[in-house]
Motif scaffolding. Structure first.
Motif, mmCIF file in Angstrom:
data_model
loop_
_atom_site.group_PDB
_atom_site.id
_atom_site.type_symbol
_atom_site.label_atom_id
_atom_site.label_comp_id
_atom_site.label_asym_id
_atom_site.label_seq_id
_atom_site.Cartn_x
_atom_site.Cartn_y
_atom_site.Cartn_z
ATOM 1 N N ARG A 22 68.287 46.463 13.274
ATOM 2 C CA ARG A 22 67.669 45.938 14.489
ATOM 3 C C ARG A 22 67.125 44.556 14.168
ATOM 4 O O ARG A 22 66.498 44.367 13.128
ATOM 5 C CB ARG A 22 66.541 46.838 14.948
ATOM 6 C CG ARG A 22 65.861 46.342 16.200
ATOM 7 C CD ARG A 22 64.828 47.312 16.651
ATOM 8 N NE ARG A 22 65.560 48.484 17.156
ATOM 9 C CZ ARG A 22 65.059 49.352 18.002
ATOM 10 N NH1 ARG A 22 63.834 49.238 18.412
ATOM 11 N NH2 ARG A 22 65.772 50.377 18.406
ATOM 12 N N GLY B 261 63.907 37.297 20.091
ATOM 13 C CA GLY B 261 63.122 36.666 21.150
ATOM 14 C C GLY B 261 64.037 35.958 22.123
ATOM 15 O O GLY B 261 65.010 36.507 22.594
ATOM 16 N N GLU C 182 71.467 35.483 17.695
ATOM 17 C CA GLU C 182 72.447 36.552 17.899
ATOM 18 C C GLU C 182 73.809 36.114 17.395
ATOM 19 O O GLU C 182 74.538 36.888 16.781
ATOM 20 C CB GLU C 182 72.558 36.926 19.377
ATOM 21 C CG GLU C 182 71.407 37.737 19.900
ATOM 22 C CD GLU C 182 71.602 38.156 21.352
ATOM 23 O OE1 GLU C 182 72.389 37.509 22.081
ATOM 24 O OE2 GLU C 182 70.969 39.132 21.746
ATOM 25 N N SER D 48 65.056 41.283 16.051
ATOM 26 C CA SER D 48 64.358 40.749 17.216
ATOM 27 C C SER D 48 64.515 39.232 17.201
ATOM 28 O O SER D 48 64.035 38.561 16.288
ATOM 29 C CB SER D 48 62.877 41.136 17.161
ATOM 30 O OG SER D 48 62.197 40.573 18.263
ATOM 31 N N ASP E 215 72.672 44.294 22.569
ATOM 32 C CA ASP E 215 71.396 43.624 22.781
ATOM 33 C C ASP E 215 70.728 44.256 23.996
ATOM 34 O O ASP E 215 71.177 45.297 24.479
ATOM 35 C CB ASP E 215 71.569 42.109 22.915
ATOM 36 C CG ASP E 215 72.359 41.677 24.147
ATOM 37 O OD1 ASP E 215 72.696 42.541 24.986
ATOM 38 O OD2 ASP E 215 72.629 40.475 24.269
#
Length: 97
Positions: A29, A33, A39, A31, A62
């Motif tokens: 996972r 933001g 990504e 993050s 996502d």
């Protein structure tokens, strides 16, 4: 240490020679933001990984769903809908399938 579960009657549980082998996988996972660029850094890394390691596949999700499927939406055939699309976009051999 071996983290596999061994036992009778468990699917892929090992121990029995007739049992299917457990499929190795990695789950993570990240993050990011508001940075969509991050990504794509992950996508690039997974493209390299799947291209350099035989038999390795990767999917990415996502907050909006399957990232690769969403990004390839304009290139997909008309018969592919959100209802029948899960697990249809993946990286393997350094390419999108």
């Amino acid at each position: 240490a071996d983290s596999r579960t061994h036992g009778r009657g468990r699917r892929g549980g090992g121990g029995d020679e007739d049992s299917p082998a457990e499929e190795a996988h990695v789950w993570g996972r990240l993050s990011v933001g508001g940075s969509v660029h991050d990504e794509w850094v992950v996508v690039a890394a997974l493209l390299r990984l799947t291209g350099s390691e035989e038999g390795v596949s990767a999917t990415l999700r996502d907050g909006d769903g399957e990232l690769l499927l969403i990004e390839a939406a304009y290139s997909l055939p008309d018969w592919l809908t959100p209802e029948n699309a899960p697990n249809r976009a993946f990286l393997r051999g350094g390419a999108l399938h």
